[in-house]
Design a protein around this motif. Structure first.
Motif, short mmCIF file in Angstrom:
data_model
loop_
_atom_site.label_atom_id
_atom_site.label_comp_id
_atom_site.label_asym_id
_atom_site.label_seq_id
_atom_site.Cartn_x
_atom_site.Cartn_y
_atom_site.Cartn_z
N GLU A 376 0.85 -1.20 0.00
CA GLU A 376 0.00 0.00 0.00
C GLU A 376 0.89 1.25 0.00
OE1 GLU A 376 -3.63 1.71 -0.35
OE2 GLU A 376 -3.25 -0.42 -0.22
N ALA A 377 1.46 1.58 1.16
CA ALA A 377 2.33 2.76 1.22
C ALA A 377 3.67 2.42 0.60
CB ALA A 377 2.50 3.20 2.67
N GLN A 378 4.35 3.42 0.07
CA GLN A 378 5.65 3.24 -0.55
C GLN A 378 6.72 3.95 0.28
OE1 GLN A 378 6.20 1.35 -3.29
NE2 GLN A 378 4.05 0.80 -3.14
N LEU A 379 7.77 3.22 0.67
CA LEU A 379 8.87 3.80 1.45
C LEU A 379 10.16 3.76 0.64
CD1 LEU A 379 8.32 2.25 5.01
CD2 LEU A 379 7.62 4.49 4.17
N THR A 405 7.01 7.90 0.48
CA THR A 405 6.80 8.60 -0.80
C THR A 405 5.35 8.51 -1.29
OG1 THR A 405 7.42 6.61 -2.01
CG2 THR A 405 9.19 8.16 -1.47
N SER A 406 4.48 7.89 -0.48
CA SER A 406 3.08 7.73 -0.93
C SER A 406 2.19 8.78 -0.28
CB SER A 406 2.59 6.33 -0.58
OG SER A 406 2.44 6.21 0.82
N SER A 407 0.93 8.71 -0.61
CA SER A 407 -0.05 9.66 -0.06
C SER A 407 -0.76 9.09 1.15
CB SER A 407 -1.09 10.04 -1.13
OG SER A 407 -1.77 8.86 -1.59
N LYS A 408 -0.34 7.90 1.58
CA LYS A 408 -0.95 7.26 2.74
C LYS A 408 0.06 7.15 3.87
CE LYS A 408 -4.31 4.58 0.09
NZ LYS A 408 -4.88 3.24 -0.14
N THR A 409 -0.46 7.12 5.07
CA THR A 409 0.42 6.99 6.24
C THR A 409 0.94 5.55 6.34
OG1 THR A 409 -0.73 8.70 7.46
CG2 THR A 409 0.55 7.13 8.75
N ALA A 410 2.29 5.45 6.53
CA ALA A 410 2.89 4.13 6.74
C ALA A 410 2.83 3.83 8.23
CB ALA A 410 4.34 4.13 6.26
N LYS A 411 2.18 2.73 8.59
CA LYS A 411 1.94 2.41 9.99
C LYS A 411 3.01 1.44 10.53
CE LYS A 411 -2.10 4.52 10.62
NZ LYS A 411 -2.36 5.51 11.68
N ALA A 412 3.36 1.70 11.82
CA ALA A 412 4.23 0.77 12.57
C ALA A 412 5.47 0.35 11.77
CB ALA A 412 3.44 -0.46 13.01
N VAL A 413 6.18 1.33 11.27
CA VAL A 413 7.39 1.04 10.47
C VAL A 413 8.53 0.54 11.38
CG1 VAL A 413 9.16 2.01 8.96
CG2 VAL A 413 6.75 2.73 8.73
N VAL A 414 9.16 -0.52 10.98
CA VAL A 414 10.31 -1.08 11.71
C VAL A 414 11.51 -1.17 10.75
CG1 VAL A 414 11.26 -3.06 12.94
CG2 VAL A 414 8.85 -2.41 13.26
N ASP A 452 4.63 5.36 13.02
CA ASP A 452 3.95 5.83 11.80
C ASP A 452 4.75 6.91 11.12
OD1 ASP A 452 2.04 4.10 12.61
OD2 ASP A 452 0.61 5.65 13.30
N ILE A 453 4.77 6.86 9.80
CA ILE A 453 5.42 7.91 9.01
C ILE A 453 4.35 8.50 8.09
CG2 ILE A 453 7.23 8.49 7.35
CD1 ILE A 453 8.78 6.08 8.29
N PRO A 454 4.04 9.79 8.23
CA PRO A 454 2.99 10.40 7.41
C PRO A 454 3.42 10.52 5.95
CG PRO A 454 4.14 12.07 8.64
CD PRO A 454 4.67 10.74 9.12
N PRO A 455 2.49 10.81 5.06
CA PRO A 455 2.86 10.99 3.64
C PRO A 455 3.97 12.04 3.49
CG PRO A 455 0.47 10.88 3.88
CD PRO A 455 1.02 10.94 5.27
N LEU A 456 4.93 11.69 2.68
CA LEU A 456 6.11 12.53 2.40
C LEU A 456 6.97 12.80 3.64
CD1 LEU A 456 4.51 15.16 -0.02
CD2 LEU A 456 5.62 13.00 -0.56
#
Length: 469
Positions: A376-379, A405-414, A452-456
């Motif tokens: 879904e989200a792109q990192l 780099t996506s428009s969605k929030t990346a959740k629980a990034v490790v 979480d990492i927000p969009p951009l």
């Protein structure tokens, strides 16, 4: 005709013998000097001292030059004595025979010998007038005096045995010299202090080695082993007395040892690393062993292969009979699944950035973001170092930048990053602009729970690192 030839041959051989004997006598090199013979050079087995030698003590000397005498000098004593001391077992005295010389009296060690006549109608030089060949091999005192107070005797030379020597009559004679060792064994590079004991004490001693390629000795008696072999160390007093020590030098045996290039290391299951054994002397065969093969195995070359999570001890042992060993503690962590199964039945988005890279400091890495099994989200993950080249022992900062780099929030990034080869991470000094370092992190594997990492949005992680062997 045959008989005539035999007689001729015998006569010819006899003639050669007679000619040879005559030649030897004319050259005065025969070893059978007699009283009254002129002897211009010392015989084999003898050595000569001139009448002018300082160790010959004249009470009333008169020295004159006589062409034809030994060294062209003659020394007289008129109404006086000549005294000298020597060590040896043979004595021969050469004097001038002259119409004005009555002769001399000679006393050796208190023994008075018959008067020696040196009177002759014509002057003769280098004439043997006294011979004594059966003295003990010891120190002797000789006194020569005139037979007539009105006349003198002319000294020309003194011959003594080749191993003897003259002694200053005023010197205090030694009775003994000994060394603290008569034999010694050293290895190349070792030293040994020899000590000379003299009677009387504190007499000067000189030191000499028979072979300085094997052992040297300094002025104090300190012996240094140079090479394999045997050398004789000789201590000599000023009076010529000697004592020796025979020194045997052998090759230095190196102290055996073994060490490994690492005492600890961390691996991920499936990875491998080769341990290196360094031995003294070099090239000793080593046997390898793992204390727990379910954690890691090791082959005959020291290559360690990580099997499963845990700790094992890899040991290298010399197999030359001494069984010396050295060990490395290996900690193995299981490989993190970059594509974990998402939690079914929930709306949570599981986003994991797995930056495994390629074990270099180059930017890049694989990233997987999963939402119920669908990306879904792109990192974007970029890894850099603040140096271009490093040496063993250098420290630098290893930086990971993760950007959504996506428009969605990346959740629980490790972020789970494995240290490149020859790099150790300093876990306690890791900093992150978001989240925290996981407690399970090691010097070989940094895990950062970013959140979480927000969009951009982006997160910067700085990892201090050290270059190792």
């Amino acid at each position: 005709m045959k008989n005539y030839f035999k007689k001729f041959s015998i006569m010819f051989v006899l003639l050669l013998v007679l000619i040879g004997i005559g030649a030897i006598q004319n050259r005065t090199v025969a070893n059978a000097a007699t009283i009254g013979q002129q002897l211009t050079t010392p015989e084999d087995g003898w050595k000569r001292y001139d009448d002018t030698d300082s160790r010959l003590q004249y009470t009333m000397p008169i020295r004159q030059t006589y062409r034809g005498s030994y060294m062209n000098t003659q020394s007289y004593t008129q109404n006086g004595d000549l005294i000298f001391k020597f060590k040896g077992n043979k004595l021969m005295i050469g004097t001038l025979k002259h119409y004005a010389n009555d002769g001399y009296k000679i006393n050796i060690d208190g023994v008075q010998y018959p008067d020696v006549s040196t009177r002759d109608s014509s002057a003769q030089y280098e004439i043997i007038t006294f011979i004594k060949t059966d003295l003990t091999n010891d120190i002797h005192t000789v006194t020569m005096s005139n037979t007539s107070e009105a006349e003198a005797f002319g000294m020309d030379f003194i011959d003594i045995d080749k191993d003897g020597f003259l002694i200053d009559p005023s010197a205090k004679l030694l009775t003994a010299i000994t060394l603290n060792k008569t034999t010694d064994s050293l290895t190349v590079g070792q030293t040994e202090q020899l000590t000379a004991t003299t009677t009387p004490a504190a007499v000067g001693v000189t030191w000499k080695s028979s072979d300085e390629s094997v052992a040297t000795v300094d002025s104090s008696g300190k012996v240094t082993a140079i090479g394999v072999g045997t050398a004789t160390i000789t201590a000599t007093t000023s009076d010529g007395l000697t004592a020796i020590c025979t020194v045997n030098i052998t090759k230095k045996v190196e102290q055996e040892s073994i060490s490994l290039n690492k005492s600890t290391t961390n691996l991920i299951a499936g990875d491998s690393e080769t341990l290196v054994a360094m031995t003294t002397p070099s090239a000793i065969n080593v046997t390898w062993n793992s204390s727990d093969t379910s954690v890691a195995t090791v082959d005959s070359t020291g290559k360690v292969t990580a099997i499963g999570a845990g700790t094992t001890i890899i040991t290298g042992t010399t197999n030359d009979g001494n069984n010396l060993s050295s060990s490395c503690t290996v900690t193995v962590a299981n490989k993190t699944n970059p594509n974990p199964t998402p939690n079914q039945g929930t709306d949570n988005i599981i986003n994991i950035a797995h930056a495994k890279g390629d074990n270099t400091n180059n930017a890049g890495g694989d990233v997987s973001i999963i939402f119920k099994g669908v990306a879904e989200a792109q990192l974007s993950v970029i890894k850099t170092a603040d140096v271009q080249s490093v040496f063993i022992g250098d420290t630098f900062t290893y930086t990971i930048v993760v950007t959504n780099t996506s428009s969605k929030t990346a959740k629980a990034v490790v972020i789970n990053d494995i240290a490149p080869n020859h790099i150790d991470f300093k876990v306690s000094s890791v900093t992150t602009t978001q989240g925290k370092v996981d407690a399970s992190s090691t010097s070989k594997n940094i895990i950062v729970n970013v959140g979480d990492i927000p969009p951009l949005g982006s997160v910067t992680i700085k990892i201090p690192a050290t270059v190792i062997l």
